[in-house]
Every structure is written in C-alpha cells, then in structure tokens.
Design a protein around this motif. Structure first.
Motif, PDB file in Angstrom:
ATOM      1  N   LEU A 154       0.821  -1.209   0.000  1.00 28.82           N
ATOM      2  CA  LEU A 154       0.000   0.000   0.000  1.00 28.82           C
ATOM      3  C   LEU A 154       0.860   1.266   0.000  1.00 28.82           C
ATOM      4  O   LEU A 154       0.574   2.213  -0.741  1.00 28.82           O
ATOM      5  N   GLY A 155       1.911   1.301   0.807  1.00 26.75           N
ATOM      6  CA  GLY A 155       2.781   2.480   0.819  1.00 26.75           C
ATOM      7  C   GLY A 155       3.380   2.746  -0.550  1.00 26.75           C
ATOM      8  O   GLY A 155       3.464   3.899  -0.991  1.00 26.75           O
ATOM      9  N   THR A 156       3.756   1.681  -1.241  1.00 28.95           N
ATOM     10  CA  THR A 156       4.311   1.813  -2.587  1.00 28.95           C
ATOM     11  C   THR A 156       3.283   2.404  -3.533  1.00 28.95           C
ATOM     12  O   THR A 156       3.580   3.349  -4.284  1.00 28.95           O
ATOM     13  N   ARG A 157       2.066   1.894  -3.500  1.00 23.19           N
ATOM     14  CA  ARG A 157       1.016   2.400  -4.399  1.00 23.19           C
ATOM     15  C   ARG A 157       0.703   3.872  -4.114  1.00 23.19           C
ATOM     16  O   ARG A 157       0.557   4.669  -5.036  1.00 23.19           O
ATOM     17  N   LEU A 158       0.592   4.225  -2.841  1.00 22.64           N
ATOM     18  CA  LEU A 158       0.332   5.618  -2.483  1.00 22.64           C
ATOM     19  C   LEU A 158       1.449   6.523  -2.996  1.00 22.64           C
ATOM     20  O   LEU A 158       1.193   7.577  -3.591  1.00 22.64           O
ATOM     21  N   MET A 159       2.699   6.115  -2.772  1.00 22.48           N
ATOM     22  CA  MET A 159       3.825   6.933  -3.205  1.00 22.48           C
ATOM     23  C   MET A 159       3.907   7.035  -4.726  1.00 22.48           C
ATOM     24  O   MET A 159       4.250   8.090  -5.260  1.00 22.48           O
ATOM     25  N   GLN A 160       3.583   5.966  -5.441  1.00 18.91           N
ATOM     26  CA  GLN A 160       3.619   6.028  -6.903  1.00 18.91           C
ATOM     27  C   GLN A 160       2.636   7.075  -7.431  1.00 18.91           C
ATOM     28  O   GLN A 160       2.960   7.826  -8.358  1.00 18.91           O
ATOM     29  N   HIS A 161       1.463   7.153  -6.839  1.00 20.69           N
ATOM     30  CA  HIS A 161       0.497   8.175  -7.269  1.00 20.69           C
ATOM     31  C   HIS A 161       0.998   9.567  -6.908  1.00 20.69           C
ATOM     32  O   HIS A 161       0.848  10.511  -7.702  1.00 20.69           O
ATOM     33  N   LEU A 162       1.587   9.712  -5.748  1.00 24.04           N
ATOM     34  CA  LEU A 162       2.128  11.003  -5.333  1.00 24.04           C
ATOM     35  C   LEU A 162       3.237  11.453  -6.289  1.00 24.04           C
ATOM     36  O   LEU A 162       3.282  12.621  -6.705  1.00 24.04           O
ATOM     37  N   ILE A 163       4.120  10.537  -6.652  1.00 21.50           N
ATOM     38  CA  ILE A 163       5.213  10.841  -7.577  1.00 21.50           C
ATOM     39  C   ILE A 163       4.648  11.260  -8.935  1.00 21.50           C
ATOM     40  O   ILE A 163       5.104  12.240  -9.531  1.00 21.50           O
ATOM     41  N   ASP A 164       3.651  10.543  -9.420  1.00 25.77           N
ATOM     42  CA  ASP A 164       3.037  10.890 -10.705  1.00 25.77           C
ATOM     43  C   ASP A 164       2.457  12.300 -10.687  1.00 25.77           C
ATOM     44  O   ASP A 164       2.633  13.067 -11.642  1.00 25.77           O
ATOM     45  N   VAL A 165       1.757  12.657  -9.619  1.00 28.31           N
ATOM     46  CA  VAL A 165       1.167  13.995  -9.515  1.00 28.31           C
ATOM     47  C   VAL A 165       2.261  15.051  -9.458  1.00 28.31           C
ATOM     48  O   VAL A 165       2.169  16.092 -10.115  1.00 28.31           O
ATOM     49  N   ALA A 166       3.315  14.785  -8.695  1.00 26.31           N
ATOM     50  CA  ALA A 166       4.425  15.747  -8.619  1.00 26.31           C
ATOM     51  C   ALA A 166       5.038  15.960 -10.005  1.00 26.31           C
ATOM     52  O   ALA A 166       5.299  17.101 -10.402  1.00 26.31           O
ATOM     53  N   ARG A 167       5.251  14.891 -10.752  1.00 26.02           N
ATOM     54  CA  ARG A 167       5.799  15.016 -12.114  1.00 26.02           C
ATOM     55  C   ARG A 167       4.857  15.825 -13.007  1.00 26.02           C
ATOM     56  O   ARG A 167       5.306  16.681 -13.774  1.00 26.02           O
ATOM     57  N   GLN A 168       3.550  15.559 -12.899  1.00 27.46           N
ATOM     58  CA  GLN A 168       2.576  16.293 -13.717  1.00 27.46           C
ATOM     59  C   GLN A 168       2.617  17.786 -13.424  1.00 27.46           C
ATOM     60  O   GLN A 168       2.340  18.606 -14.292  1.00 27.46           O
ATOM     61  N   ARG A 169       2.956  18.142 -12.208  1.00 24.74           N
ATOM     62  CA  ARG A 169       3.025  19.554 -11.815  1.00 24.74           C
ATOM     63  C   ARG A 169       4.365  20.199 -12.144  1.00 24.74           C
ATOM     64  O   ARG A 169       4.574  21.371 -11.869  1.00 24.74           O
ATOM     65  N   GLY A 170       5.297  19.429 -12.671  1.00 23.89           N
ATOM     66  CA  GLY A 170       6.597  19.984 -13.018  1.00 23.89           C
ATOM     67  C   GLY A 170       7.583  20.029 -11.864  1.00 23.89           C
ATOM     68  O   GLY A 170       8.614  20.706 -11.954  1.00 23.89           O
ATOM     69  N   VAL A 171       7.290  19.308 -10.794  1.00 24.14           N
ATOM     70  CA  VAL A 171       8.218  19.240  -9.672  1.00 24.14           C
ATOM     71  C   VAL A 171       9.474  18.511 -10.142  1.00 24.14           C
ATOM     72  O   VAL A 171       9.389  17.514 -10.853  1.00 24.14           O
ATOM     73  N   ARG A 172      10.640  19.006  -9.752  1.00 18.09           N
ATOM     74  CA  ARG A 172      11.892  18.401 -10.192  1.00 18.09           C
ATOM     75  C   ARG A 172      12.504  17.446  -9.183  1.00 18.09           C
ATOM     76  O   ARG A 172      13.303  16.599  -9.555  1.00 18.09           O
ATOM     77  N   ALA A 173      12.118  17.578  -7.917  1.00 14.34           N
ATOM     78  CA  ALA A 173      12.678  16.680  -6.895  1.00 14.34           C
ATOM     79  C   ALA A 173      11.688  16.524  -5.752  1.00 14.34           C
ATOM     80  O   ALA A 173      10.982  17.462  -5.384  1.00 14.34           O
ATOM     81  N   MET A 174      11.652  15.337  -5.214  1.00 19.62           N
ATOM     82  CA  MET A 174      10.808  15.005  -4.062  1.00 19.62           C
ATOM     83  C   MET A 174      11.738  14.476  -2.977  1.00 19.62           C
ATOM     84  O   MET A 174      12.673  13.732  -3.280  1.00 19.62           O
ATOM     85  N   TYR A 175      11.492  14.881  -1.732  1.00 17.94           N
ATOM     86  CA  TYR A 175      12.337  14.395  -0.647  1.00 17.94           C
ATOM     87  C   TYR A 175      11.505  14.118   0.595  1.00 17.94           C
ATOM     88  O   TYR A 175      10.394  14.622   0.750  1.00 17.94           O
ATOM     89  N   SER A 176      12.069  13.293   1.466  1.00 17.06           N
ATOM     90  CA  SER A 176      11.462  13.066   2.780  1.00 17.06           C
ATOM     91  C   SER A 176      12.572  13.068   3.806  1.00 17.06           C
ATOM     92  O   SER A 176      13.709  12.684   3.521  1.00 17.06           O
ATOM     93  N   ILE A 177      12.238  13.522   4.987  1.00 19.48           N
ATOM     94  CA  ILE A 177      13.164  13.508   6.116  1.00 19.48           C
ATOM     95  C   ILE A 177      12.649  12.448   7.066  1.00 19.48           C
ATOM     96  O   ILE A 177      11.506  12.513   7.515  1.00 19.48           O
ATOM     97  N   ASP A 178      13.493  11.453   7.332  1.00 19.45           N
ATOM     98  CA  ASP A 178      13.056  10.277   8.081  1.00 19.45           C
ATOM     99  C   ASP A 178      14.037   9.928   9.179  1.00 19.45           C
ATOM    100  O   ASP A 178      15.224  10.272   9.106  1.00 19.45           O
ATOM    101  N   ALA A 179      13.539   9.210  10.174  1.00 19.73           N
ATOM    102  CA  ALA A 179      14.421   8.679  11.211  1.00 19.73           C
ATOM    103  C   ALA A 179      15.392   7.701  10.550  1.00 19.73           C
ATOM    104  O   ALA A 179      14.991   6.880   9.714  1.00 19.73           O
ATOM    105  N   ALA A 180      16.666   7.797  10.889  1.00 18.92           N
ATOM    106  CA  ALA A 180      17.677   6.925  10.290  1.00 18.92           C
ATOM    107  C   ALA A 180      17.365   5.457  10.530  1.00 18.92           C
ATOM    108  O   ALA A 180      17.686   4.608   9.710  1.00 18.92           O
ATOM    109  N   GLU A 181      16.693   5.157  11.628  1.00 18.97           N
ATOM    110  CA  GLU A 181      16.371   3.770  11.976  1.00 18.97           C
ATOM    111  C   GLU A 181      15.115   3.237  11.294  1.00 18.97           C
ATOM    112  O   GLU A 181      14.757   2.072  11.453  1.00 18.97           O
TER     113      GLU A 181
END
Length: 181
Positions: free
Chosen positions: A123-150
């Motif tokens: 499910l996380g993969t599917r959600l992120m794939q849709h998010l990535i597609d929308v970002a690309r459609q909007r012309g976003v050049r980079a997507m990032y997340s800040i996460d706990a190293a662990e």
C-alpha cells in the motif's frame, strides 16, 4: 493492478482502485476537509512506533489544529491521498500519502504512513507512486522526505522507488531520501 476512475486532475479529483499483494483492494482518492474525524481516528490507531516514524516524534491525540492542517489541502501547493478498503469507503482510512511544495515550487517534501495492520501489502508503494506521478505532472523536479535513520521500512520503500539516501547534516538521527523527477 491499478484502475484510474477519474484522471482529469489527480491532485483534486482522481480515484484509483488498487489491488495489493495479498489480493485486498483499496480505493485511493484525494484527502478533503470532511476526512477530519477519519484522519484523527487513523492517527490515533497507529502504533506509537508508526506515529513516531511518521511525525519524527511522539504524538498521542492529534490537536484540532494538526487535523485541520492535514485535511485542508491547498491543491495549488500540496497533494494528499487517503486509502480506504474497497467496499468500506465510508470506513477507516488505512493509508495516507502527501507532499507539500517548498518555496522554490520545484521541490516538495513527502510523507507516507500506513495503518499497522495494512503494512507489508504494497500500500505504501502504491500511495507513493500516485504522489510521484502527480508531482511530475506539476513539473516538480525533486521530491524528498526527512526520516528517522532507523526507519528501515521507509529506507526499503525509498530504495525501491529510486530515492537516494544521505545523512541529514542538521540531525544525525535523521536521513534525507531524495528522488529526482
């Protein structure tokens, strides 16, 4: 398997039915203001570990201000999707993914969280794939997340989706995952 139900403006109107690895199906659709009580219940139902990984700190009951910020999505600068079991669209949220543009409007920060009982199904993969597609459609050049190293599940998801990983120079307990779009 994905089926797009309304492709016109994914950030505001799209609905996708996704079949997960275990055969269960979810409806993924944009988050909206009347998801407030379901979003509050979703966050409260997460394990303390899942809440800590998502919010990079311990939260219990989310404040009204937090719920309002999460459910009132500015479609000009943000996108947020919820996942609900097919046949239970009036039921609980089982996953959420979102991004918000930074000031440059060419990069966005993203986040994803999946109900503990729905993890390891894709499910996380599917959600992120849709998010990535929308970002690309909007012309976003980079997507990032800040996460706990662990946070190994996020590290695995990010690697699978093609994100690079580096230490956060401001906080060694965190990493930055980044994807060139």
């Amino acid at each position: 398997m994905s089926q797009t139900l309304a492709p016109t403006n994914p950030a505001a109107t799209a609905r996708w039915v996704e079949t997960l690895r275990d055969g269960s199906q979810v409806l993924i659709r944009p988050m909206h203001a009347d998801d407030a009580s379901a979003e509050r219940a979703f966050i409260r139902a997460l394990s303390s570990e899942s809440r800590r990984m998502r919010f990079l700190g311990q939260i219990g009951v989310p404040s009204d201000a937090t719920i309002e910020r999460l459910t009132h999505v500015d479609v000009a600068t943000e996108a947020a999707f919820v996942a609900k079991p097919v046949g239970g669209e009036d039921g609980p949220i089982v996953g959420v993914a979102r991004f918000g543009m930074d000031r440059s409007n060419v990069r966005c920060e993203c986040a994803v969280v999946v109900d503990d009982h729905w993890q390891h199904r894709g499910l996380g993969t599917r959600l992120m794939q849709h998010l990535i597609d929308v970002a690309r459609q909007r012309g976003v050049r980079a997507m990032y997340s800040i996460d706990a190293a662990e946070n190994q599940p996020m590290a695995e998801l990010a690697r699978y989706l093609g994100f690079t990983r580096r230490s956060d120079p401001d906080d060694r307990s965190q990493v930055i995952h980044e994807l060139a779009l």
